[in-house]
Every structure is written in C-alpha cells, then in structure tokens.
Design a protein around this motif. Structure first.
Motif, PDB file in Angstrom:
ATOM      1  N   THR A  18      26.001  53.576  32.024  1.00  9.72           N
ATOM      2  CA  THR A  18      26.047  52.251  31.177  1.00  9.72           C
ATOM      3  C   THR A  18      25.640  50.900  32.255  1.00  9.72           C
ATOM      4  OG1 THR A  18      28.435  52.697  32.418  1.00  9.72           O
ATOM      5  CG2 THR A  18      27.948  53.524  29.801  1.00  9.72           C
ATOM      6  N   PRO A  19      24.505  50.865  32.523  1.00  8.09           N
ATOM      7  CA  PRO A  19      24.696  49.518  33.276  1.00  8.09           C
ATOM      8  C   PRO A  19      25.077  48.154  32.259  1.00  8.09           C
ATOM      9  CG  PRO A  19      22.443  50.535  32.485  1.00  8.09           C
ATOM     10  CD  PRO A  19      23.564  51.411  31.341  1.00  8.09           C
ATOM     11  N   THR A  20      25.465  47.197  33.315  1.00  5.49           N
ATOM     12  CA  THR A  20      26.276  46.162  32.884  1.00  5.49           C
ATOM     13  C   THR A  20      24.983  44.860  33.273  1.00  5.49           C
ATOM     14  OG1 THR A  20      27.127  45.589  35.195  1.00  5.49           O
ATOM     15  CG2 THR A  20      28.653  46.206  33.920  1.00  5.49           C
ATOM     16  N   GLY A  21      23.865  45.038  34.004  1.00  2.00           N
ATOM     17  CA  GLY A  21      22.635  44.082  34.586  1.00  2.00           C
ATOM     18  C   GLY A  21      23.560  43.299  34.928  1.00  2.00           C
ATOM     19  N   ASN A  22      24.715  43.358  35.858  1.00  2.00           N
ATOM     20  CA  ASN A  22      24.618  42.821  37.159  1.00  2.00           C
ATOM     21  C   ASN A  22      25.350  43.378  38.173  1.00  2.00           C
ATOM     22  OD1 ASN A  22      28.358  41.547  38.356  1.00  2.00           O
ATOM     23  ND2 ASN A  22      26.134  40.314  38.204  1.00  2.00           N
ATOM     24  N   GLY A  51      20.110  43.360  25.600  1.00  2.00           N
ATOM     25  CA  GLY A  51      20.569  41.862  25.876  1.00  2.00           C
ATOM     26  C   GLY A  51      22.006  41.420  26.447  1.00  2.00           C
ATOM     27  N   ASP A  52      22.804  41.817  25.589  1.00  2.00           N
ATOM     28  CA  ASP A  52      23.783  41.572  25.955  1.00  2.00           C
ATOM     29  C   ASP A  52      24.709  41.980  26.925  1.00  2.00           C
ATOM     30  OD1 ASP A  52      25.546  39.491  24.615  1.00  2.00           O
ATOM     31  OD2 ASP A  52      25.764  40.990  23.154  1.00  2.00           O
ATOM     32  N   GLY A  53      24.244  41.975  27.917  1.00  2.00           N
ATOM     33  CA  GLY A  53      24.986  42.451  29.539  1.00  2.00           C
ATOM     34  C   GLY A  53      26.181  41.130  29.814  1.00  2.00           C
ATOM     35  N   LEU A  54      26.933  41.704  30.687  1.00  2.00           N
ATOM     36  CA  LEU A  54      28.073  41.091  31.683  1.00  2.00           C
ATOM     37  C   LEU A  54      27.661  39.799  31.264  1.00  2.00           C
ATOM     38  CD1 LEU A  54      30.768  40.396  33.170  1.00  2.00           C
ATOM     39  CD2 LEU A  54      29.086  40.900  34.979  1.00  2.00           C
ATOM     40  N   VAL A  55      26.548  38.683  31.736  1.00  2.00           N
ATOM     41  CA  VAL A  55      26.275  37.471  31.880  1.00  2.00           C
ATOM     42  C   VAL A  55      26.437  36.621  30.785  1.00  2.00           C
ATOM     43  CG1 VAL A  55      25.286  35.968  32.293  1.00  2.00           C
ATOM     44  CG2 VAL A  55      25.205  37.765  34.055  1.00  2.00           C
ATOM     45  N   GLN A  56      25.594  37.721  29.373  1.00  2.00           N
ATOM     46  CA  GLN A  56      25.930  37.029  28.318  1.00  2.00           C
ATOM     47  C   GLN A  56      27.250  37.313  27.454  1.00  2.00           C
ATOM     48  OE1 GLN A  56      23.483  39.127  29.556  1.00  2.00           O
ATOM     49  NE2 GLN A  56      22.144  38.165  29.612  1.00  2.00           N
ATOM     50  N   TRP A  67      41.728  41.190  36.278  1.00  2.00           N
ATOM     51  CA  TRP A  67      43.210  42.240  36.563  1.00  2.00           C
ATOM     52  C   TRP A  67      43.808  42.578  34.975  1.00  2.00           C
ATOM     53  CZ3 TRP A  67      42.660  46.201  39.622  1.00  2.00           C
ATOM     54  CH2 TRP A  67      41.992  45.722  40.845  1.00  2.00           C
ATOM     55  N   ARG A  68      43.988  40.903  33.576  1.00  2.00           N
ATOM     56  CA  ARG A  68      44.699  41.024  33.286  1.00  2.00           C
ATOM     57  C   ARG A  68      43.592  41.520  32.125  1.00  2.00           C
ATOM     58  NH1 ARG A  68      46.754  36.841  36.184  1.00  2.00           N
ATOM     59  NH2 ARG A  68      45.626  35.871  35.173  1.00  2.00           N
ATOM     60  N   GLN A  69      42.664  41.357  31.996  1.00  2.00           N
ATOM     61  CA  GLN A  69      41.739  41.390  30.757  1.00  2.00           C
ATOM     62  C   GLN A  69      40.537  42.000  31.008  1.00  2.00           C
ATOM     63  OE1 GLN A  69      40.891  37.683  28.768  1.00  2.00           O
ATOM     64  NE2 GLN A  69      39.874  36.636  30.359  1.00  2.00           N
ATOM     65  N   ARG A  70      40.581  42.641  31.158  1.00  2.00           N
ATOM     66  CA  ARG A  70      39.159  43.699  32.441  1.00  2.00           C
ATOM     67  C   ARG A  70      38.301  44.166  30.792  1.00  2.00           C
ATOM     68  NH1 ARG A  70      40.119  47.779  35.728  1.00  2.00           N
ATOM     69  NH2 ARG A  70      38.438  47.970  36.211  1.00  2.00           N
ATOM     70  N   TRP A  71      38.031  43.574  30.305  1.00  2.00           N
ATOM     71  CA  TRP A  71      37.128  43.933  28.924  1.00  2.00           C
ATOM     72  C   TRP A  71      36.016  44.250  29.621  1.00  2.00           C
ATOM     73  CZ3 TRP A  71      33.026  41.068  29.477  1.00  2.00           C
ATOM     74  CH2 TRP A  71      33.371  39.405  30.000  1.00  2.00           C
ATOM     75  N   CYS A  72      35.438  43.871  30.976  1.00  2.00           N
ATOM     76  CA  CYS A  72      34.151  44.423  30.882  1.00  2.00           C
ATOM     77  C   CYS A  72      33.778  46.315  31.189  1.00  2.00           C
ATOM     78  CB  CYS A  72      33.439  43.929  32.029  1.00  2.00           C
ATOM     79  SG  CYS A  72      34.821  43.716  33.477  1.00  2.00           S
ATOM     80  N   THR A  73      34.748  46.716  31.574  1.00  2.00           N
ATOM     81  CA  THR A  73      34.843  48.037  32.089  1.00  2.00           C
ATOM     82  C   THR A  73      34.546  48.547  30.019  1.00  2.00           C
ATOM     83  OG1 THR A  73      35.972  48.562  33.787  1.00  2.00           O
ATOM     84  CG2 THR A  73      35.872  50.188  32.426  1.00  2.00           C
ATOM     85  N   ARG A  74      36.015  47.867  29.248  1.00  2.00           N
ATOM     86  CA  ARG A  74      36.493  48.152  28.359  1.00  2.00           C
ATOM     87  C   ARG A  74      34.600  48.068  27.197  1.00  2.00           C
ATOM     88  NH1 ARG A  74      37.568  45.750  23.531  1.00  2.00           N
ATOM     89  NH2 ARG A  74      37.934  44.007  24.986  1.00  2.00           N
ATOM     90  N   ILE A  75      34.171  47.054  27.234  1.00  2.00           N
ATOM     91  CA  ILE A  75      33.044  46.303  25.930  1.00  2.00           C
ATOM     92  C   ILE A  75      31.656  47.249  26.680  1.00  2.00           C
ATOM     93  CG2 ILE A  75      31.473  44.572  24.936  1.00  2.00           C
ATOM     94  CD1 ILE A  75      33.955  43.154  25.115  1.00  2.00           C
ATOM     95  N   LEU A  76      31.710  47.187  28.001  1.00  2.00           N
ATOM     96  CA  LEU A  76      30.757  47.661  28.595  1.00  2.00           C
ATOM     97  C   LEU A  76      30.065  49.361  28.861  1.00  2.00           C
ATOM     98  CD1 LEU A  76      29.550  44.526  30.680  1.00  2.00           C
ATOM     99  CD2 LEU A  76      28.603  45.026  28.525  1.00  2.00           C
ATOM    100  N   LYS A  77      31.407  50.283  28.901  1.00  2.00           N
ATOM    101  CA  LYS A  77      31.018  51.310  29.597  1.00  2.00           C
ATOM    102  C   LYS A  77      32.079  52.214  28.414  1.00  2.00           C
ATOM    103  CE  LYS A  77      30.509  50.378  34.077  1.00  2.00           C
ATOM    104  NZ  LYS A  77      28.875  50.974  34.182  1.00  2.00           N
TER     105      LYS A  77
END
Length: 234
Positions: A18-22, A51-56, A67-77
């Motif tokens: 599950t790449p994030t592009g970052n 085409g919708d990775g972490l930066v986008q 720490w309070r909203q780690r949406w990166c792990t939820r949405i990207l992984k």
C-alpha cells in the motif's frame, strides 16, 4: 515472510503493498528487487495508484495527518486492504508478525471467508531469525520504510531526511506553509514544531540524540526493530 513462504509452501501468491507515494527512493527500489526475487509484481493497493497519494490528499483535505487524526494510515493502507480482502474472499491472508510479537495482532480485522495465518509464528521465528534469513538472502532493508514526512518519526530521522534528501524536506516545509499546520505536534518536546524552524535549529548546531550513533549492522538493524511497525508506526 513472503520469500521464505515461497520456499517452503510454493503456490501462486498475491503480494500486496500500500504505497503512499511519500516513500523515499530506497523503498521503491526495495519493492522492485522484491518483485524480481518473488517472480511476480507486487499488487499496489490504495488511492496512490489512481494519482491520489499522501500529497494529493493533504492538498484536498487541507490537513496534515497527526496523532489525533491519522487518516493517512486509514485511507491509504487499512481501507484499501480491507476492500481487497473482501473482494477476493475466500482467501488466506498471511500476516508477517513474529513469534516474539505475540501481543500484537493484524490491523485489518477478521472477515467472513478470510482466513488469517501467521507463518513466522508458526515457524517460531523471532527478530534474530528474520535478520539472519535476510542476511542469507543478501537483502538489506531500507533504513526508512515509512513516509518521508511521517509525524511519528524521531528528531534524528528528520535530521537524516534533511541531510540525505533536502529536496524532500523542503517539500515538507512548503506543505506546512500551505496548510498552516505542522507534522510535528507543538509541545511534543523542546524542539520547534515546524520543519522550517527545525532546520534552523539543526543549522545552529543544536545536537540531536543519536546523531552519531552507529547502526548495529549493515542491514540498518537499529533499536527500533522491536518497536512499532516500521511502515505505519502502529
């Protein structure tokens, strides 16, 4: 786990990432080598493939993960993996947690038609067994396997990012300026929260704990190996 499993139980596995592009270039190179060793492509899941990775996502949400909203792990992984498992049920999910990580469980949960196996635990493999096997196969794990801008990284890792990939560090500064927020939580320690001010502190000669620490092996085996996941730090 994947390499050893292919040796002892050869079958037509699907290898998912599950790449994030970052990630840093070393991680992308590592994935390419794994594809060669495993003999098939790694299935890339998640918004980054569209085409919708972490930066986008940061740009669209105008928010940085923290720490309070780690949406990166939820949405990207997490969510892409759960969707993939459900779409491919019935199936067996192989989880790479070791025998010395009994207190930890997979982060994706359990679903009808999805059997979970923990081969490293079945083999009784601990951290030393894993590093020993990788050494036999001539595999070196990148020092950073997570996002370059991970809010959970240590000061020494931010310093190394600045030293080794200054353009990536600068891009992180630009993202902080644009959103008006910082990856590092204010008050987390006595250091500045913003990457720009942090860079100034580094340039001013302020010392970071571990700055001169030697790696324990040429495989980047550090004291973090028994800590959180090196991908999403959970």
């Amino acid at each position: 786990m994947a390499l050893r499993l292919l040796e002892v139980e050869p079958r037509d596995y699907q290898y998912i990432i599950t790449p994030t592009g970052n990630e840093l270039p070393e991680m992308f190179a590592h994935w390419t080598r794994l594809e060669s060793l495993l003999g098939k492509p790694l299935v890339r899941l998640g918004p980054y493939q569209e085409g919708d990775g972490l930066v986008q996502l940061i740009d669209r949400m105008n928010a940085l993960p923290n720490w309070r909203q780690r949406w990166c792990t939820r949405i990207l992984k997490i969510e892409p993996t759960i969707a993939y498992l459900k779409q491919n049920a019935p199936c067996v999910q192989y989880v790479g947690l070791r025998a010395d990580e009994e207190a930890r469980e997979g982060i994706y949960g359990r679903f009808p038609g999805v059997e979970q196996r923990y081969p490293l635990r079945e083999w009784g493999w601990g951290i030393d067994d894993v590093w020993g096997y990788l050494a036999q196969r001539g595999i070196k794990i990148p020092q950073r396997t997570d996002c370059a801008w991970c809010f959970g990284q240590r000061l020494i890792e931010w310093r190394r990012l600045l030293d080794n990939s200054p353009h990536v560090y600068q891009a992180g500064i630009e993202v902080e300026r644009k959103t008006g927020h910082t990856f590092r939580s204010p008050g987390r320690d006595t250091w500045p929260a913003s990457l720009e001010e942090l860079r100034e502190a580094f340039a001013g000669g302020r010392k970071v704990r571990g700055d001169k620490r030697q790696l324990q092996s040429d495989m980047h085996h550090t004291d973090e190996e028994d800590g959180p996941c090196r991908v999403c730090r959970m």
